[in-house]
Design a protein around this motif. Structure first.
Motif, short mmCIF file in Angstrom:
data_model
loop_
_atom_site.label_atom_id
_atom_site.label_comp_id
_atom_site.label_asym_id
_atom_site.label_seq_id
_atom_site.Cartn_x
_atom_site.Cartn_y
_atom_site.Cartn_z
N SER A 336 7.74 15.57 19.58
CA SER A 336 8.59 14.39 19.54
C SER A 336 7.79 13.13 19.21
N ARG A 337 6.49 13.15 19.48
CA ARG A 337 5.68 11.98 19.19
C ARG A 337 5.36 11.87 17.71
N THR A 338 5.62 12.92 16.93
CA THR A 338 5.26 12.90 15.51
C THR A 338 6.44 13.13 14.58
N HIS A 339 7.62 13.40 15.12
CA HIS A 339 8.71 13.77 14.22
C HIS A 339 9.15 12.60 13.35
N GLY A 340 8.82 11.30 13.66
CA GLY A 340 9.17 10.16 12.83
C GLY A 340 8.42 10.12 11.52
N ALA A 341 7.37 10.90 11.39
CA ALA A 341 6.59 10.93 10.14
C ALA A 341 7.45 11.39 8.97
N ALA A 342 8.35 12.31 9.21
CA ALA A 342 9.19 12.80 8.10
C ALA A 342 10.05 11.69 7.53
N GLY A 343 10.60 10.86 8.40
CA GLY A 343 11.41 9.74 7.92
C GLY A 343 10.59 8.74 7.13
N ARG A 344 9.37 8.46 7.60
CA ARG A 344 8.51 7.52 6.88
C ARG A 344 8.12 8.06 5.51
N VAL A 345 7.90 9.36 5.42
CA VAL A 345 7.58 9.97 4.14
C VAL A 345 8.74 9.82 3.17
N ARG A 346 9.96 10.09 3.65
CA ARG A 346 11.13 9.96 2.77
C ARG A 346 11.31 8.52 2.30
N GLN A 347 11.16 7.56 3.21
CA GLN A 347 11.30 6.15 2.84
C GLN A 347 10.26 5.73 1.79
N SER A 348 9.02 6.16 2.01
CA SER A 348 7.96 5.80 1.05
C SER A 348 8.18 6.47 -0.29
N GLN A 349 8.64 7.72 -0.26
CA GLN A 349 8.90 8.40 -1.54
C GLN A 349 10.02 7.71 -2.32
N GLN A 350 11.07 7.28 -1.61
CA GLN A 350 12.16 6.56 -2.26
C GLN A 350 11.66 5.24 -2.85
N ARG A 351 10.84 4.54 -2.08
CA ARG A 351 10.30 3.27 -2.56
C ARG A 351 9.39 3.47 -3.77
N MET A 352 8.61 4.55 -3.74
CA MET A 352 7.73 4.83 -4.87
C MET A 352 8.54 5.12 -6.13
N ARG A 353 9.65 5.88 -5.97
CA ARG A 353 10.49 6.16 -7.14
C ARG A 353 11.07 4.86 -7.70
N TRP A 354 11.49 3.95 -6.83
CA TRP A 354 12.06 2.68 -7.29
C TRP A 354 10.99 1.85 -8.00
N LEU A 355 9.80 1.79 -7.42
CA LEU A 355 8.71 1.01 -8.04
C LEU A 355 8.33 1.60 -9.39
N THR A 356 8.33 2.91 -9.49
CA THR A 356 7.97 3.56 -10.75
C THR A 356 9.04 3.31 -11.82
N ASP A 357 10.30 3.30 -11.39
CA ASP A 357 11.39 3.06 -12.33
C ASP A 357 11.52 1.59 -12.71
N ASN A 358 10.98 0.70 -11.88
CA ASN A 358 11.08 -0.74 -12.12
C ASN A 358 9.69 -1.38 -12.04
N PRO A 359 8.82 -1.03 -12.96
CA PRO A 359 7.45 -1.55 -12.88
C PRO A 359 7.39 -3.04 -13.23
N ALA A 360 6.47 -3.75 -12.63
CA ALA A 360 6.19 -5.13 -13.02
C ALA A 360 5.39 -5.10 -14.31
N SER A 361 5.79 -5.92 -15.27
CA SER A 361 5.09 -5.91 -16.56
C SER A 361 3.68 -6.46 -16.39
N ARG A 362 2.76 -5.80 -17.03
CA ARG A 362 1.36 -6.21 -16.94
C ARG A 362 1.10 -7.35 -17.93
N PRO A 363 0.47 -8.44 -17.48
CA PRO A 363 0.14 -9.51 -18.43
C PRO A 363 -0.82 -9.00 -19.50
#
Length: 623
Positions: A336-363
């Motif tokens: 029970s002390r570690t089961h929150g890791a799965a949720g954090r992984v899912r959130q980070s993976q979703q954020r990574m997909r969004w960042l990859t799909d919406n990259p900031a343009s490089r100067p």
């Protein structure tokens, strides 16, 4: 006639040529009395924008409002006139509104004179029949008085408008403008076909200025003007009582004249206040913000990638099934002390997909010229072994770029003498005591005579002189592209030459193909390198050279120059047809370049800030 109601407003303007959208939903307003500079890359749509303002072309969508009771004066970049037209015809064309107003005044004068004669005859007749019909005479007198008053009022209005627009001084202003622009005493009866292109441009500009309209629309007015004429023009426009909109690549003109800058880019128009200095400050802030956004994007992407990796590791250490899991004791308490890791992984993976799909343009990467040899290494006469290997390549490059020379009528072949220019030893390489180019007794019949010229690594030379003085000939001799009739030409290392008028390759070759020509590597690698410079957008890489504007073709050559090391950099009018922003970047790159530089330029700001030696040519000879 000047009025506070004068204005220029564009609302949602779109203009297309075939399938190409030149201006896309453009909206802005120019206030009365503003002096506006229009800038942008060659081919961006600046001239199209000015033609729409002048009413020469119509927009496909949107609304343009022009309110200028004092008239509109439009000077296109090139004026097409029949060869039999005279100087007077050009002047009359520019003064057409004043000439028409003057003609209406003459008609009104004749009408008044005719009416006065009719009144006189009618009065004599009435006097002879005074005893017969006094009442009828009184009626006719009243009718005549009313008609005369109306004609007189119309005449007075025409004269007042003509005077308000300075009509009586128009021809005097023509003479003053011709004098200020370097054409004093130009014969009005002279055919335009006998004038040079530059003289025709100055004539058209003088006539447009002499019309003194409330709204001036000028397309590259400084073209074909010397420094003195440009200074006169700047003073004249600063004193103009109306509104000025001028397309220009001249940065000093922007500094001296404009209060507002409109930048045309990718079909849009952006407005910047506080003149050219305000524009530069705003662009620097935009780049800093873009760089900051890009760095934040990278950091956030890296952070979430790290979170995914860290929590995935923790999840992997947890067994899928544990003893007594259903009892809520023992091992279940540990899980029970570690089961929150799965949720954090899912959130980070979703954020990574969004960042990859919406990259900031490089100067874009800053432009940077680099030499094969560093000046401190060259002047000391030694380099490390890595530099020695580079110098070996430079030796072959020198043989490739060097030209044969003529001494007392005998041709000495380049490959036989370049070895003397780059000397390799066990301890390194010496580049002829730092000399990268030298001319001795060079003669090109009727075009150039140089008794002696030496260029060392790190030296900078500005070449000036009037048109036809031999500046481009000198550059071609230094580059090895023109064989002199006599004299010695020596070069060491690699030579880079940005020519004044040169196609970047065959018209059917693409932008990417022209950039990659003669270079090792895949097209994908070259595409990445070219896009990193910010000189072209991805959609432009497949355009053919024949489809490009002159400025775009120059950017291809500029991209090739900054992407390979050169020891002698020859720039012939490098600012021609480049946007002011790109010229600023070019100057920054030249400021850090450590090779030998020879530059020919009419750009006043570049000449004023130049540090180095100065060579002035007149009739092919140094003065």
């Amino acid at each position: 006639m000047r009025t506070a109601a004068a204005q220029l407003a564009l609302n949602e303007i779109t203009k297309r040529y075939d399938t190409r959208v030149v201006l896309d939903r453009v909206s802005f307003t120019v206030r009365p009395g503003e002096r506006v500079g229009v800038i942008g890359d060659n081919g961006a749509g600046k001239s199209t924008l000015l033609r729409l303002m002048a009413g020469v072309e119509r927009a496909d969508n949107g609304e343009i409002t022009v309110v200028a009771p004092g008239g509109v004066g439009y000077l296109p970049q090139s004026l097409e006139l029949p060869p039999h037209a005279t100087v007077a015809d050009v002047i009359d064309l520019a003064l057409a509104e004043l000439r028409e107003l003057e003609a209406r005044i003459r008609v009104a004068e004749l009408a008044l004179a005719g009416h006065a004669e009719g009144d006189a005859g009618h009065a004599e007749g009435d006097a002879g029949h005074a005893e017969g019909d006094a009442g009828h005479a009184e009626g006719d007198a009243g009718h005549a008085e009313g008609g005369g008053a109306g004609s007189a009022e119309a005449y007075d209005r025409l004269v007042a408008e003509f005077e308000a627009r300075g009509g009586y001084q128009a021809d005097v202003r023509v003479d003053a403008a011709l004098h200020g622009l370097g054409l004093p005493g130009l014969d009005r009866a002279r055919p335009v076909g006998t004038l040079s292109g530059g003289e025709r441009s100055r004539l058209a500009l003088a006539a447009t200025l002499a019309a003194d309209p409330e709204l001036l629309l000028l397309d590259e007015p400084t073209n074909d003007l010397d420094d003195r004429a440009v200074a006169w023009l700047e003073q004249r426009l600063r004193a103009h009582r109306g509104t000025v909109v001028a397309i220009t690549h001249d940065r000093v003109f922007l500094e001296q004249v404009t209060s507002t800058v409109l930048e045309v880019e990718e079909g849009r128009v952006r407005r910047y206040g506080d003149g050219y200095s305000g524009y530069l400050v705003a662009k620097a802030a935009e780049r800093a913000a873009r760089l900051r956004a890009y760095e934040e994007w990278k950091q956030e992407l890296a952070r979430h990638s790290g979170l995914v990796a860290a929590n995935a590791g923790r999840m992997a250490a947890i067994p899928r099934k544990m003893d007594k899991a259903g009892m809520g004791t023992g091992a279940w308490r540990a899980r029970s002390r570690t089961h929150g890791a799965a949720g954090r992984v899912r959130q980070s993976q979703q954020r990574m997909r969004w960042l990859t799909d919406n990259p900031a343009s490089r100067p874009p990467d800053p432009l940077r010229f680099t030499p094969t040899f560093e000046p401190d290494q060259v002047m000391s006469g030694t380099m490390d072994h890595a530099a020695s290997r580079t110098a070996g390549l430079a030796l072959s490059g020198a043989v490739e770029h060097a030209a044969d020379r003529v001494v007392d009528g005998v041709v000495e072949h380049a490959a036989d003498r370049v070895v003397d220019d780059v000397v390799a030893g066990l301890d390194g390489v010496r580049v002829a005591d730092g000399v990268v180019a030298g001319l001795d007794g060079v003669r090109v019949a009727g075009r150039l005579r140089v008794d002696g010229l030496t260029l060392r690594c790190g030296e900078r030379l500005l070449v000036t002189g009037p048109n036809g003085a031999g500046k481009t000939t000198l550059m071609r001799v230094l580059a090895g592209e023109l064989q002199p009739d006599a004299g010695t030409v020596r070069r060491s290392g690699r030579v880079g030459h940005l020519r004044q008028d040169e196609q970047a390759g065959p018209p059917e070759r693409t932008v990417l193909g022209a950039y990659a020509t003669g270079r090792a590597g895949s097209l994908e690698e070259h595409a990445d390198a070219l896009l990193a410079l910010g000189l072209f957008r991805p959609s432009e890489l497949r355009l053919r050279l024949g489809e490009l504007s002159y400025g775009q073709r120059r950017r291809v050559e500029l991209a090739r120059l900054v992407s390979e090391p050169v020891d002698l950099l020859l720039l012939d009018e490098p600012t021609n047809h480049l946007s002011p922003q790109l010229v600023e970047q070019l100057e920054e790159a030249l400021a850090t370049y450590r090779g030998a530089l020879v530059i020919v330029t009419h750009d006043r700001r570049m000449r004023a800030s130049f540090t180095g030696s100065h060579l002035e040519l007149r009739a092919g000879t140094a003065v």
